[in-house]
Design a protein around this motif. Sequence first.
Motif, PDB file in Angstrom:
ATOM      1  N   ARG A  55      36.162   5.685 -19.227  1.00 55.79           N
ATOM      2  CA  ARG A  55      36.026   7.023 -18.649  1.00 55.79           C
ATOM      3  C   ARG A  55      35.388   6.951 -17.267  1.00 55.79           C
ATOM      4  O   ARG A  55      35.800   7.645 -16.337  1.00 55.79           O
ATOM      5  CB  ARG A  55      35.203   7.915 -19.586  1.00 55.79           C
ATOM      6  CG  ARG A  55      34.989   9.310 -19.059  1.00 55.79           C
ATOM      7  CD  ARG A  55      36.293  10.094 -18.967  1.00 55.79           C
ATOM      8  NE  ARG A  55      36.022  11.418 -18.446  1.00 55.79           N
ATOM      9  CZ  ARG A  55      36.814  12.072 -17.631  1.00 55.79           C
ATOM     10  NH1 ARG A  55      37.968  11.570 -17.276  1.00 55.79           N
ATOM     11  NH2 ARG A  55      36.491  13.259 -17.184  1.00 55.79           N
ATOM     12  N   GLN A  56      34.383   6.088 -17.127  1.00 51.38           N
ATOM     13  CA  GLN A  56      33.705   5.924 -15.834  1.00 51.38           C
ATOM     14  C   GLN A  56      34.691   5.413 -14.783  1.00 51.38           C
ATOM     15  O   GLN A  56      34.709   5.889 -13.649  1.00 51.38           O
ATOM     16  CB  GLN A  56      32.529   4.956 -15.984  1.00 51.38           C
ATOM     17  CG  GLN A  56      31.650   4.841 -14.774  1.00 51.38           C
ATOM     18  CD  GLN A  56      30.738   6.042 -14.584  1.00 51.38           C
ATOM     19  OE1 GLN A  56      30.792   7.014 -15.333  1.00 51.38           O
ATOM     20  NE2 GLN A  56      29.896   5.965 -13.588  1.00 51.38           N
ATOM     21  N   LYS A  57      35.527   4.457 -15.170  1.00 46.74           N
ATOM     22  CA  LYS A  57      36.523   3.908 -14.256  1.00 46.74           C
ATOM     23  C   LYS A  57      37.500   5.000 -13.817  1.00 46.74           C
ATOM     24  O   LYS A  57      37.860   5.093 -12.639  1.00 46.74           O
ATOM     25  CB  LYS A  57      37.268   2.761 -14.942  1.00 46.74           C
ATOM     26  CG  LYS A  57      38.233   2.040 -14.064  1.00 46.74           C
ATOM     27  CD  LYS A  57      38.856   0.866 -14.798  1.00 46.74           C
ATOM     28  CE  LYS A  57      39.852   0.133 -13.918  1.00 46.74           C
ATOM     29  NZ  LYS A  57      40.442  -1.026 -14.584  1.00 46.74           N
ATOM     30  N   GLU A  58      37.921   5.836 -14.744  1.00 48.59           N
ATOM     31  CA  GLU A  58      38.832   6.936 -14.426  1.00 48.59           C
ATOM     32  C   GLU A  58      38.161   7.950 -13.499  1.00 48.59           C
ATOM     33  O   GLU A  58      38.782   8.455 -12.558  1.00 48.59           O
ATOM     34  CB  GLU A  58      39.314   7.622 -15.710  1.00 48.59           C
ATOM     35  CG  GLU A  58      40.165   8.845 -15.479  1.00 48.59           C
ATOM     36  CD  GLU A  58      41.456   8.608 -14.716  1.00 48.59           C
ATOM     37  OE1 GLU A  58      42.028   9.586 -14.201  1.00 48.59           O
ATOM     38  OE2 GLU A  58      41.905   7.440 -14.611  1.00 48.59           O
ATOM     39  N   LEU A  59      36.888   8.238 -13.719  1.00 50.95           N
ATOM     40  CA  LEU A  59      36.173   9.176 -12.848  1.00 50.95           C
ATOM     41  C   LEU A  59      36.041   8.627 -11.433  1.00 50.95           C
ATOM     42  O   LEU A  59      36.182   9.365 -10.457  1.00 50.95           O
ATOM     43  CB  LEU A  59      34.792   9.495 -13.436  1.00 50.95           C
ATOM     44  CG  LEU A  59      34.793  10.339 -14.700  1.00 50.95           C
ATOM     45  CD1 LEU A  59      33.391  10.405 -15.305  1.00 50.95           C
ATOM     46  CD2 LEU A  59      35.330  11.732 -14.429  1.00 50.95           C
ATOM     47  N   VAL A  60      35.795   7.343 -11.316  1.00 46.14           N
ATOM     48  CA  VAL A  60      35.710   6.709  -9.997  1.00 46.14           C
ATOM     49  C   VAL A  60      37.060   6.814  -9.295  1.00 46.14           C
ATOM     50  O   VAL A  60      37.131   7.134  -8.101  1.00 46.14           O
ATOM     51  CB  VAL A  60      35.254   5.233 -10.122  1.00 46.14           C
ATOM     52  CG1 VAL A  60      35.463   4.482  -8.817  1.00 46.14           C
ATOM     53  CG2 VAL A  60      33.802   5.159 -10.553  1.00 46.14           C
ATOM     54  N   ARG A  61      38.147   6.578 -10.024  1.00 47.60           N
ATOM     55  CA  ARG A  61      39.485   6.675  -9.451  1.00 47.60           C
ATOM     56  C   ARG A  61      39.753   8.095  -8.957  1.00 47.60           C
ATOM     57  O   ARG A  61      40.227   8.303  -7.841  1.00 47.60           O
ATOM     58  CB  ARG A  61      40.546   6.267 -10.476  1.00 47.60           C
ATOM     59  CG  ARG A  61      41.963   6.214  -9.895  1.00 47.60           C
ATOM     60  CD  ARG A  61      43.028   6.207 -10.977  1.00 47.60           C
ATOM     61  NE  ARG A  61      43.076   7.450 -11.738  1.00 47.60           N
ATOM     62  CZ  ARG A  61      43.586   8.609 -11.295  1.00 47.60           C
ATOM     63  NH1 ARG A  61      44.049   8.712 -10.082  1.00 47.60           N
ATOM     64  NH2 ARG A  61      43.595   9.684 -12.063  1.00 47.60           N
ATOM     65  N   THR A  71      37.622   8.898  -5.816  1.00 48.24           N
ATOM     66  CA  THR A  71      38.168   8.228  -4.636  1.00 48.24           C
ATOM     67  C   THR A  71      39.417   8.932  -4.138  1.00 48.24           C
ATOM     68  O   THR A  71      39.593   9.142  -2.930  1.00 48.24           O
ATOM     69  CB  THR A  71      38.481   6.752  -4.954  1.00 48.24           C
ATOM     70  OG1 THR A  71      37.271   6.106  -5.370  1.00 48.24           O
ATOM     71  CG2 THR A  71      39.050   6.033  -3.752  1.00 48.24           C
ATOM     72  N   GLU A  72      40.282   9.335  -5.050  1.00 46.17           N
ATOM     73  CA  GLU A  72      41.503  10.049  -4.683  1.00 46.17           C
ATOM     74  C   GLU A  72      41.180  11.369  -3.985  1.00 46.17           C
ATOM     75  O   GLU A  72      41.780  11.709  -2.958  1.00 46.17           O
ATOM     76  CB  GLU A  72      42.337  10.312  -5.935  1.00 46.17           C
ATOM     77  CG  GLU A  72      43.677  10.945  -5.668  1.00 46.17           C
ATOM     78  CD  GLU A  72      44.486  11.119  -6.948  1.00 46.17           C
ATOM     79  OE1 GLU A  72      44.988  12.239  -7.149  1.00 46.17           O
ATOM     80  OE2 GLU A  72      44.590  10.159  -7.727  1.00 46.17           O
ATOM     81  N   LEU A  73      40.219  12.112  -4.508  1.00 48.54           N
ATOM     82  CA  LEU A  73      39.830  13.382  -3.889  1.00 48.54           C
ATOM     83  C   LEU A  73      39.171  13.168  -2.528  1.00 48.54           C
ATOM     84  O   LEU A  73      39.416  13.929  -1.581  1.00 48.54           O
ATOM     85  CB  LEU A  73      38.905  14.165  -4.817  1.00 48.54           C
ATOM     86  CG  LEU A  73      39.571  14.745  -6.056  1.00 48.54           C
ATOM     87  CD1 LEU A  73      38.534  15.309  -7.007  1.00 48.54           C
ATOM     88  CD2 LEU A  73      40.588  15.801  -5.674  1.00 48.54           C
ATOM     89  N   GLU A  74      38.332  12.145  -2.420  1.00 44.32           N
ATOM     90  CA  GLU A  74      37.698  11.845  -1.131  1.00 44.32           C
ATOM     91  C   GLU A  74      38.760  11.484  -0.092  1.00 44.32           C
ATOM     92  O   GLU A  74      38.699  11.943   1.050  1.00 44.32           O
ATOM     93  CB  GLU A  74      36.696  10.705  -1.279  1.00 44.32           C
ATOM     94  CG  GLU A  74      35.437  11.090  -2.005  1.00 44.32           C
ATOM     95  CD  GLU A  74      34.525   9.918  -2.314  1.00 44.32           C
ATOM     96  OE1 GLU A  74      33.364  10.172  -2.646  1.00 44.32           O
ATOM     97  OE2 GLU A  74      34.970   8.755  -2.252  1.00 44.32           O
ATOM     98  N   ASN A  75      39.732  10.677  -0.508  1.00 47.18           N
ATOM     99  CA  ASN A  75      40.801  10.294   0.418  1.00 47.18           C
ATOM    100  C   ASN A  75      41.607  11.512   0.850  1.00 47.18           C
ATOM    101  O   ASN A  75      41.976  11.640   2.020  1.00 47.18           O
ATOM    102  CB  ASN A  75      41.711   9.244  -0.214  1.00 47.18           C
ATOM    103  CG  ASN A  75      41.027   7.898  -0.337  1.00 47.18           C
ATOM    104  OD1 ASN A  75      40.015   7.644   0.305  1.00 47.18           O
ATOM    105  ND2 ASN A  75      41.571   7.034  -1.177  1.00 47.18           N
ATOM    106  N   SER A  76      41.871  12.409  -0.077  1.00 46.89           N
ATOM    107  CA  SER A  76      42.597  13.638   0.264  1.00 46.89           C
ATOM    108  C   SER A  76      41.806  14.473   1.263  1.00 46.89           C
ATOM    109  O   SER A  76      42.365  15.021   2.222  1.00 46.89           O
ATOM    110  CB  SER A  76      42.879  14.465  -0.984  1.00 46.89           C
ATOM    111  OG  SER A  76      43.776  13.796  -1.825  1.00 46.89           O
TER     112      SER A  76
END
Length: 82
Positions: free
Chosen positions: A25-31, A34-39
């Motif tokens: 779950r932690q790995k998915e939250l990090v993903r 990161t996706e939202l920050e990149n957006s």
Amino acid sequence: MNPKIKKINAEYDKNAAKIAELQARQKELVRQRTELENSDILELVHSHDLDITRLAALIRTMNTDPAAALRGEMEETPNENV
């Protein structure tokens, strides 16, 4: 086998499974983060009509003279005709 050992082994296995679940779950939250920050970064870059050359110049200026970057004084790079 000692009943206490069985109990400890069962609790150990339960905890190990929960830890694996939480790590996934932690790995998915990090993903997702990161996706939202990149957006957000892309949206910001596009909102200021920065192409890759101007973005690179801005980053170089920020690294060498943050105050100039805040004033909007980017170092100029020659435009390459493609």
